[in-house]
Scaffold this motif. Structure first.
Motif, PDB file in Angstrom:
ATOM      1  N   VAL A   1      49.003  90.135  20.873  1.00  0.00           N
ATOM      2  CA  VAL A   1      48.478  89.098  19.987  1.00  0.00           C
ATOM      3  C   VAL A   1      49.575  88.081  19.677  1.00  0.00           C
ATOM      4  CG1 VAL A   1      47.441  88.653  17.723  1.00  0.00           C
ATOM      5  CG2 VAL A   1      46.931  90.794  18.935  1.00  0.00           C
ATOM      6  N   GLY A   2      49.237  86.799  19.790  1.00  0.00           N
ATOM      7  CA  GLY A   2      50.125  85.740  19.313  1.00  0.00           C
ATOM      8  C   GLY A   2      49.748  85.421  17.874  1.00  0.00           C
ATOM      9  N   PHE A   3      50.713  85.534  16.973  1.00  0.00           N
ATOM     10  CA  PHE A   3      50.444  85.518  15.533  1.00  0.00           C
ATOM     11  C   PHE A   3      51.176  84.331  14.909  1.00  0.00           C
ATOM     12  CE2 PHE A   3      50.553  87.814  11.326  1.00  0.00           C
ATOM     13  CZ  PHE A   3      49.238  88.250  11.282  1.00  0.00           C
ATOM     14  N   LEU A   4      50.446  83.232  14.668  1.00  0.00           N
ATOM     15  CA  LEU A   4      51.060  82.008  14.122  1.00  0.00           C
ATOM     16  C   LEU A   4      51.037  82.062  12.601  1.00  0.00           C
ATOM     17  CD1 LEU A   4      49.454  79.412  16.556  1.00  0.00           C
ATOM     18  CD2 LEU A   4      51.885  80.011  16.433  1.00  0.00           C
TER      19      LEU A   4
ATOM     20  N   LEU B   1      46.932  73.976  17.364  1.00  0.00           N
ATOM     21  CA  LEU B   1      46.363  74.119  18.707  1.00  0.00           C
ATOM     22  C   LEU B   1      47.461  74.072  19.769  1.00  0.00           C
ATOM     23  CD1 LEU B   1      44.026  74.308  20.694  1.00  0.00           C
ATOM     24  CD2 LEU B   1      43.779  71.804  20.518  1.00  0.00           C
ATOM     25  N   GLU B   2      48.410  73.157  19.612  1.00  0.00           N
ATOM     26  CA  GLU B   2      49.513  73.047  20.573  1.00  0.00           C
ATOM     27  C   GLU B   2      50.282  74.369  20.679  1.00  0.00           C
ATOM     28  OE1 GLU B   2      53.788  70.654  20.891  1.00  0.00           O
ATOM     29  OE2 GLU B   2      52.178  69.826  19.641  1.00  0.00           O
ATOM     30  N   GLU B   3      50.576  74.958  19.538  1.00  0.00           N
ATOM     31  CA  GLU B   3      51.336  76.211  19.533  1.00  0.00           C
ATOM     32  C   GLU B   3      50.486  77.380  20.032  1.00  0.00           C
ATOM     33  OE1 GLU B   3      54.659  76.282  18.824  1.00  0.00           O
ATOM     34  OE2 GLU B   3      54.434  74.100  18.701  1.00  0.00           O
TER      35      GLU B   3
ATOM     36  N   SER C   1      49.378  80.487  27.190  1.00  0.00           N
ATOM     37  CA  SER C   1      50.056  80.316  28.481  1.00  0.00           C
ATOM     38  C   SER C   1      51.021  81.459  28.772  1.00  0.00           C
ATOM     39  CB  SER C   1      50.797  78.977  28.518  1.00  0.00           C
ATOM     40  OG  SER C   1      51.959  79.013  27.697  1.00  0.00           O
ATOM     41  N   TYR C   2      51.542  82.099  27.740  1.00  0.00           N
ATOM     42  CA  TYR C   2      52.459  83.228  27.944  1.00  0.00           C
ATOM     43  C   TYR C   2      51.710  84.504  28.311  1.00  0.00           C
ATOM     44  CZ  TYR C   2      55.457  80.120  25.107  1.00  0.00           C
ATOM     45  OH  TYR C   2      56.149  79.048  24.593  1.00  0.00           O
ATOM     46  N   GLY C   3      50.379  84.502  28.090  1.00  0.00           N
ATOM     47  CA  GLY C   3      49.585  85.665  28.459  1.00  0.00           C
ATOM     48  C   GLY C   3      49.005  86.454  27.303  1.00  0.00           C
ATOM     49  N   ALA C   4      49.082  85.922  26.073  1.00  0.00           N
ATOM     50  CA  ALA C   4      48.540  86.641  24.914  1.00  0.00           C
ATOM     51  C   ALA C   4      47.046  86.892  25.089  1.00  0.00           C
ATOM     52  CB  ALA C   4      48.791  85.854  23.635  1.00  0.00           C
ATOM     53  N   ASP C   5      46.596  88.033  24.590  1.00  0.00           N
ATOM     54  CA  ASP C   5      45.172  88.379  24.647  1.00  0.00           C
ATOM     55  C   ASP C   5      44.369  87.689  23.555  1.00  0.00           C
ATOM     56  OD1 ASP C   5      45.155  90.462  26.794  1.00  0.00           O
ATOM     57  OD2 ASP C   5      46.570  91.425  25.426  1.00  0.00           O
ATOM     58  N   ILE C   6      45.016  87.381  22.445  1.00  0.00           N
ATOM     59  CA  ILE C   6      44.384  86.742  21.280  1.00  0.00           C
ATOM     60  C   ILE C   6      45.422  85.836  20.632  1.00  0.00           C
ATOM     61  CG2 ILE C   6      43.158  87.130  19.090  1.00  0.00           C
ATOM     62  CD1 ILE C   6      43.107  90.087  19.801  1.00  0.00           C
ATOM     63  N   VAL C   7      44.966  84.805  19.940  1.00  0.00           N
ATOM     64  CA  VAL C   7      45.838  84.002  19.080  1.00  0.00           C
ATOM     65  C   VAL C   7      45.283  84.022  17.664  1.00  0.00           C
ATOM     66  CG1 VAL C   7      46.721  81.707  18.547  1.00  0.00           C
ATOM     67  CG2 VAL C   7      46.691  82.496  20.907  1.00  0.00           C
ATOM     68  N   TYR C   8      46.175  84.236  16.707  1.00  0.00           N
ATOM     69  CA  TYR C   8      45.805  84.262  15.293  1.00  0.00           C
ATOM     70  C   TYR C   8      46.274  83.003  14.583  1.00  0.00           C
ATOM     71  CZ  TYR C   8      44.009  88.911  14.031  1.00  0.00           C
ATOM     72  OH  TYR C   8      43.236  90.011  13.841  1.00  0.00           O
ATOM     73  N   CYS C   9      45.410  82.482  13.719  1.00  0.00           N
ATOM     74  CA  CYS C   9      45.752  81.453  12.742  1.00  0.00           C
ATOM     75  C   CYS C   9      45.936  82.192  11.413  1.00  0.00           C
ATOM     76  CB  CYS C   9      44.633  80.423  12.653  1.00  0.00           C
ATOM     77  SG  CYS C   9      44.857  79.163  11.388  1.00  0.00           S
ATOM     78  N   THR C  10      47.175  82.303  10.955  1.00  0.00           N
ATOM     79  CA  THR C  10      47.530  83.216   9.869  1.00  0.00           C
ATOM     80  C   THR C  10      47.873  82.467   8.593  1.00  0.00           C
ATOM     81  OG1 THR C  10      48.377  84.772  11.499  1.00  0.00           O
ATOM     82  CG2 THR C  10      49.137  85.061   9.229  1.00  0.00           C
ATOM     83  N   ASP C  11      47.165  82.800   7.510  1.00  0.00           N
ATOM     84  CA  ASP C  11      47.401  82.169   6.209  1.00  0.00           C
ATOM     85  C   ASP C  11      48.374  83.027   5.394  1.00  0.00           C
ATOM     86  OD1 ASP C  11      47.247  80.519   4.009  1.00  0.00           O
ATOM     87  OD2 ASP C  11      45.286  81.237   3.355  1.00  0.00           O
ATOM     88  N   SER C  12      49.632  83.025   5.810  1.00  0.00           N
ATOM     89  CA  SER C  12      50.645  83.910   5.220  1.00  0.00           C
ATOM     90  C   SER C  12      50.875  83.653   3.744  1.00  0.00           C
ATOM     91  CB  SER C  12      51.972  83.741   5.967  1.00  0.00           C
ATOM     92  OG  SER C  12      51.780  83.731   7.358  1.00  0.00           O
TER      93      SER C  12
ATOM     94  N   VAL D   1      38.933  77.849  18.746  1.00  0.00           N
ATOM     95  CA  VAL D   1      37.827  78.451  19.492  1.00  0.00           C
ATOM     96  C   VAL D   1      37.317  77.514  20.578  1.00  0.00           C
ATOM     97  CG1 VAL D   1      35.425  79.227  19.307  1.00  0.00           C
ATOM     98  CG2 VAL D   1      37.120  80.010  17.640  1.00  0.00           C
ATOM     99  N   GLN D   2      37.226  76.237  20.258  1.00  0.00           N
ATOM    100  CA  GLN D   2      36.697  75.249  21.199  1.00  0.00           C
ATOM    101  C   GLN D   2      37.658  74.915  22.340  1.00  0.00           C
ATOM    102  OE1 GLN D   2      35.685  71.924  18.669  1.00  0.00           O
ATOM    103  NE2 GLN D   2      34.256  73.186  17.464  1.00  0.00           N
ATOM    104  N   ASN D   3      38.958  75.182  22.134  1.00  0.00           N
ATOM    105  CA  ASN D   3      39.950  74.713  23.108  1.00  0.00           C
ATOM    106  C   ASN D   3      40.760  75.811  23.780  1.00  0.00           C
ATOM    107  OD1 ASN D   3      40.092  71.551  22.926  1.00  0.00           O
ATOM    108  ND2 ASN D   3      39.830  72.289  20.815  1.00  0.00           N
ATOM    109  N   LEU D   4      40.508  77.059  23.435  1.00  0.00           N
ATOM    110  CA  LEU D   4      41.214  78.175  24.067  1.00  0.00           C
ATOM    111  C   LEU D   4      40.231  79.014  24.870  1.00  0.00           C
ATOM    112  CD1 LEU D   4      43.449  79.423  21.086  1.00  0.00           C
ATOM    113  CD2 LEU D   4      44.128  77.902  22.952  1.00  0.00           C
ATOM    114  N   SER D   5      40.746  79.726  25.848  1.00  0.00           N
ATOM    115  CA  SER D   5      39.896  80.611  26.648  1.00  0.00           C
ATOM    116  C   SER D   5      40.053  82.070  26.237  1.00  0.00           C
ATOM    117  CB  SER D   5      40.243  80.459  28.137  1.00  0.00           C
ATOM    118  OG  SER D   5      41.602  80.804  28.356  1.00  0.00           O
ATOM    119  N   ILE D   6      40.821  82.325  25.175  1.00  0.00           N
ATOM    120  CA  ILE D   6      41.016  83.680  24.666  1.00  0.00           C
ATOM    121  C   ILE D   6      40.473  83.759  23.237  1.00  0.00           C
ATOM    122  CG2 ILE D   6      43.000  84.192  26.138  1.00  0.00           C
ATOM    123  CD1 ILE D   6      44.833  83.499  23.802  1.00  0.00           C
ATOM    124  N   PRO D   7      40.192  84.964  22.743  1.00  0.00           N
ATOM    125  CA  PRO D   7      39.660  85.096  21.377  1.00  0.00           C
ATOM    126  C   PRO D   7      40.648  84.601  20.318  1.00  0.00           C
ATOM    127  CG  PRO D   7      39.305  87.107  22.625  1.00  0.00           C
ATOM    128  CD  PRO D   7      40.225  86.265  23.450  1.00  0.00           C
ATOM    129  N   VAL D   8      40.097  84.315  19.146  1.00  0.00           N
ATOM    130  CA  VAL D   8      40.866  83.789  18.016  1.00  0.00           C
ATOM    131  C   VAL D   8      40.705  84.739  16.833  1.00  0.00           C
ATOM    132  CG1 VAL D   8      41.071  81.864  16.364  1.00  0.00           C
ATOM    133  CG2 VAL D   8      40.616  81.414  18.802  1.00  0.00           C
TER     134      VAL D   8
END
Length: 338
Positions: free
Chosen positions: A132-135, A147-149, A155-166, A183-190
Motif C-alpha cells: 500500500v502507498g500511504f500518503l 494525484l501526482e504523488e 508507477s512503483y507497483g503499489a497495489d493500493i494508494v491511500y489518501c490519509t487524513d493524519s 478513483v477516476q485517474n488511477l487503475s488501482i484501488p483507493v
C-alpha cells in the motif's frame, strides 16, 4: 456495489495511546479477536512504523518483530500488515518483518514525498507483499498534487494508494474531491484513513466510500493518535446498516473491543468512553431510554442485550411499550434453550 475492505489499526496507530506498550500477549488477544471478526487487514507495530522505537517517537519495551511474530501466531485469515516510513524503517527491516509473519506493508510518506518510497515499494512487491502507498497529511496538498504523488506510488507497483487524513483536518467535501479524483485517474484501488479530531471520522469514511474508495481504516473503540481514528466497531455497524458488502461480523467486532481491547487498556490504567450497547440502539433504531431496561432483561433471561435491542427495533417499539422488553427477552431465552 463494490466490496469494501477494512484495515484495523488498533495495534499500530492505537499504540500511541498506550505509549507503545502493547505486549506480545496483548497483541495475541486483540489480533485473534480481530481475525475472528473477519477484519481484512490487521496492522501491528510501533505507532510510527517499523523500528519507530526511538527517543524521537517514544520507546517501546517490545520490538516490532516480537509483536508481528505474536500476531502471526494467532491470525488465520486476515492479512497481517506493518507500517514502514522511509527514513525510519528500511527494506532490511521489512524483510525481517516478513520472516516474522507479515504479508502486507503500508509504505507511508508525507503527501508530497512519494518519491522517497520508490525502492521500498519495489522491494516489497519483489518480496511478494501486499503493498500500500500511504500518503500522509493529505489535507496539506491540493487535489492535483495528491494525484501526482499517488501516480508515483502506482508507477512503483503499489497495489493500493491511500489518501490519509493524519491530522483529522479534512471535511467531507475535501475527502470527496480527493478520493473521487484518485478513483477516476488511477487503475488501482483507493483507500482512506481518517482521524476524529473534528468528530468527522465516520462521516469522512462514508464520504470516501461514496466517492469510490474500497479500503477503509478503523481502530477498535476509535483508539489512535490525537482524538483517535474511525471506530471500527461503529464503522462496521454503519456499513451493515447501509448494506455495504463487507466481511466483518458486527457482534464479533464489538466483542473484540469489549472482550479483548478494553480489558487490555484497563490493565494499563486506561479507560475508554465507548458504549457499544448504545451504538446498537442507533443501528436498530431503538428508543434510547430502553437501554437500561434491556440490560436488566438480558441479565435476567441470560440472553444477549444486542439481540433484545435489535428485535425491539424490528418491532418498531416506542416509549410506552417497555413491556415488550421482557416479552422479547423471554422469547429469545426460549429460542436459545430449545
Amino acid at each position: 456495489m463494490s466490496k469494501i475492505y477494512i484495515t484495523d489499526t488498533t495495534l499500530r496507530d492505537g499504540s500511541h495511546t498506550v505509549s507503545h506498550k502493547f505486549s506480545p500477549e496483548d497483541v495475541k488477544k486483540i489480533a485473534s479477536s480481530l481475525d475472528a471478526a473477519g477484519i481484512d487487514i490487521i496492522e501491528v507495530g510501533h505507532g510510527d512504523g517499523l523500528t519507530g522505537s526511538t527517543i524521537n517517537y517514544g520507546f517501546s519495551p517490545y520490538n516490532d518483530f516480537e509483536l508481528v511474530r505474536a500476531a502471526a501466531s494467532v491470525v488465520k485469515n486476515s492479512k497481517l500488515a506493518v507500517l514502514l516510513i522511509p527514513g525510519i524503517g528500511t527494506v532490511e527491516d521489512l524483510e525481517r518483518a516478513q520472516d516474522c509473519g507479515a504479508n502486507a506493508v503500508r509504505v507511508a510518506t508525507h503527501v508530497t514525498e512519494a518519491d522517497v518510497a520508490a525502492q521500498h515499494v519495489r522491494a516489497a512487491k519483489k518480496m511478494g507483499l501486499f503493498t500500500v502507498g500511504f500518503l500522509m497529511m493529505a489535507h496539506m496538498a491540493s487535489v492535483e498534487r495528491v494525484l501526482e504523488e499517488a501516480k508515483k506510488f502506482e508507477s512503483y507497483g503499489a497495489d493500493i494508494v491511500y489518501c490519509t487524513d493524519s491530522a483529522g483536518a479534512m471535511l467531507p467535501v475535501d475527502v470527496r474531491d480527493k478520493i473521487s479524483t484518485l478513483v477516476q485517474n488511477l487503475s488501482i484501488p483507493v483507500g482512506h484513513h481518517s482521524h476524529n479530531n473534528l468528530g468527522l471520522a465516520i462521516g469522512n469514511s462514508l464520504a470516501a466510500i461514496e466517492s469510490g474508495a474500497t479500503y477503509i481504516d478503523g481502530s477498535l473503540s476509535g483508539l489512535g493518535a490525537g482524538s483517535g481514528n474511525t471506530s471500527t466497531d461503529t464503522l462496521v455497524a454503519v456499513m451493515k446498516k447501509m448494506n455495504y458488502d463487507i466481511n466483518a461480523d458486527l457482534y464479533k467486532t464489538m466483542d473484540a473491543s469489549t472482550n479483548a481491547l478494553i480489558p487490555v487498556l484497563e490493565s494499563k490504567g486506561l479507560k475508554t468512553n465507548t458504549n457499544l450497547d448504545a451504538m446498537i440502539l442507533g443501528y436498530a433504531g431503538c428508543y434510547s431510554s430502553f437501554l437500561l431496561h434491556s440490560r436488566r432483561a438480558a441479565e435476567r433471561f441470560n440472553v444477549d442485550v444486542r439481540d433484545i435491542i435489535i428485535e425491539l427495533g424490528n418491532r418498531k417499539a416506542v416509549g410506552g411499550q417497555e413491556d415488550w422488553i421482557i416479552e422479547v427477552a423471554s422469547d429469545l431465552s426460549k429460542l436459545k434453550n430449545k
